[in-house]
Design a protein around this motif. Structure first.
Motif, mmCIF file in Angstrom:
data_model
loop_
_atom_site.group_PDB
_atom_site.id
_atom_site.type_symbol
_atom_site.label_atom_id
_atom_site.label_comp_id
_atom_site.label_asym_id
_atom_site.label_seq_id
_atom_site.Cartn_x
_atom_site.Cartn_y
_atom_site.Cartn_z
ATOM 1 N N ASN A 36 0.815 -1.213 0.000
ATOM 2 C CA ASN A 36 0.000 0.000 0.000
ATOM 3 C C ASN A 36 0.851 1.267 0.000
ATOM 4 O O ASN A 36 0.498 2.266 -0.634
ATOM 5 N N HIS A 61 -5.496 -5.917 -0.274
ATOM 6 C CA HIS A 61 -4.794 -5.493 -1.485
ATOM 7 C C HIS A 61 -5.749 -5.091 -2.613
ATOM 8 O O HIS A 61 -5.332 -4.434 -3.570
ATOM 9 N N PHE A 102 2.507 -1.705 -15.261
ATOM 10 C CA PHE A 102 1.869 -1.853 -13.950
ATOM 11 C C PHE A 102 1.262 -3.252 -13.810
ATOM 12 O O PHE A 102 1.489 -3.936 -12.813
ATOM 13 N N LEU A 118 8.721 -0.811 -5.679
ATOM 14 C CA LEU A 118 7.680 -1.831 -5.608
ATOM 15 C C LEU A 118 8.131 -3.139 -6.252
ATOM 16 O O LEU A 118 7.788 -4.220 -5.759
ATOM 17 N N TYR A 121 -6.922 -0.838 -3.904
ATOM 18 C CA TYR A 121 -5.848 -0.118 -4.590
ATOM 19 C C TYR A 121 -5.181 -0.986 -5.650
ATOM 20 O O TYR A 121 -4.796 -0.496 -6.720
ATOM 21 N N GLY A 122 -5.046 -2.288 -5.366
ATOM 22 C CA GLY A 122 -4.406 -3.184 -6.322
ATOM 23 C C GLY A 122 -5.156 -3.267 -7.635
ATOM 24 O O GLY A 122 -4.551 -3.330 -8.716
ATOM 25 N N PHE A 147 -4.472 -0.144 -9.589
ATOM 26 C CA PHE A 147 -3.089 -0.219 -10.069
ATOM 27 C C PHE A 147 -2.982 -1.174 -11.262
ATOM 28 O O PHE A 147 -2.440 -0.815 -12.315
ATOM 29 N N TYR A 148 -3.510 -2.361 -11.103
ATOM 30 C CA TYR A 148 -3.453 -3.365 -12.171
ATOM 31 C C TYR A 148 -4.183 -2.863 -13.418
ATOM 32 O O TYR A 148 -3.758 -3.114 -14.554
ATOM 33 N N VAL A 200 1.807 1.408 -3.826
ATOM 34 C CA VAL A 200 0.723 1.341 -4.806
ATOM 35 C C VAL A 200 -0.245 2.508 -4.643
ATOM 36 O O VAL A 200 -0.671 3.114 -5.635
#
Length: 212
Positions: free
Chosen positions: A107, A168, A182, A139, A171-172, A175-176, A110
């Motif tokens: 976190n 996760h 990314f 990261l 935010y994950g 991000f993904y 990300v």
């Protein structure tokens, strides 16, 4: 019924909604419009002094901070839905270890990348690409450690999914969803990719992914 005060697209609001879904706890969402600054209104900060979402009202019990809310809901309903926090002391210690990993090794990097690449453009601002590159480089090394952990076990705290894994997701997912380099952070590491596919396709997450 838990009353959830938050914004449907908020990462932290969706984490609480996700836990409610995993635990089969019904909740009622009262929308707080972040675009209009309703979270900074005196009536809101009288309850949540930081002016942030979400907070819950559980039959008169007021609680804010999404991580605290998630733990409260899980521990209040230990035998309902997915366990998410183990009761055995050693297993719980491994969960807390995994939760700390998520906070400080995922976190912490990300979330600011998402802030630069997703939230800034929504406000008409340009992302700081140099900062993004610096965060992404750090990261990468953190995800190498994830790959080692996940090569030995199914989830971060062992072979059962916990809140540490699910934390996760908000935010994950953002991000993904940026794609390219990314998404490759996950996709280029087979055990990390397997884990991410597993948790990101859980029915509870799919139910709240696009809005609490």
């Amino acid at each position: 019924m838990v009353k959830l005060y938050g914004f449907p697209g908020s990462t932290c609001t969706r984490l609480v909604a996700l836990v409610c879904k995993e635990k089969n706890i019904p909740y009622e969402l009262t929308q707080v419009n972040l675009m209009k600054g309703e979270q900074k209104a005196p009536s809101f900060t009288a309850i949540q002094p930081f002016g942030q979402v979400p907070y819950i009202d559980d039959d008169g019990f007021i609680l804010y901070e999404s991580r605290a809310i998630a733990r409260y809901i899980i521990k209040k309903h230990p035998n309902q839905g997915t366990p998410l926090i183990p009761s055995d002391p050693k297993a719980e210690a491994l969960f807390e270890q995994a939760a700390s990993i998520e906070t400080f090794n995922f976190n912490a990097f990300v979330a600011p990348i998402v802030a630069e690449k997703v939230f800034k453009p929504r406000r008409g601002l340009q992302p700081d690409e140099a900062r993004v590159s610096e965060l992404l480089a750090t990261l990468q090394s953190k995800m190498d450690a994830y790959e080692v952990i996940l090569s030995k076990q199914k989830y971060l705290a062992g072979d059962s999914v916990t809140l540490a894994d699910l934390s996760h997701l908000p935010y994950g997912t953002a991000f993904y969803g940026l794609g390219g380099v990314f998404a490759e952070v996950f996709d280029s590491r087979p055990n990390l990719a397997r884990w991410w596919k597993d948790i990101s396709n859980r029915p509870a997450w799919l139910a709240v992914k696009d809005g609490a």
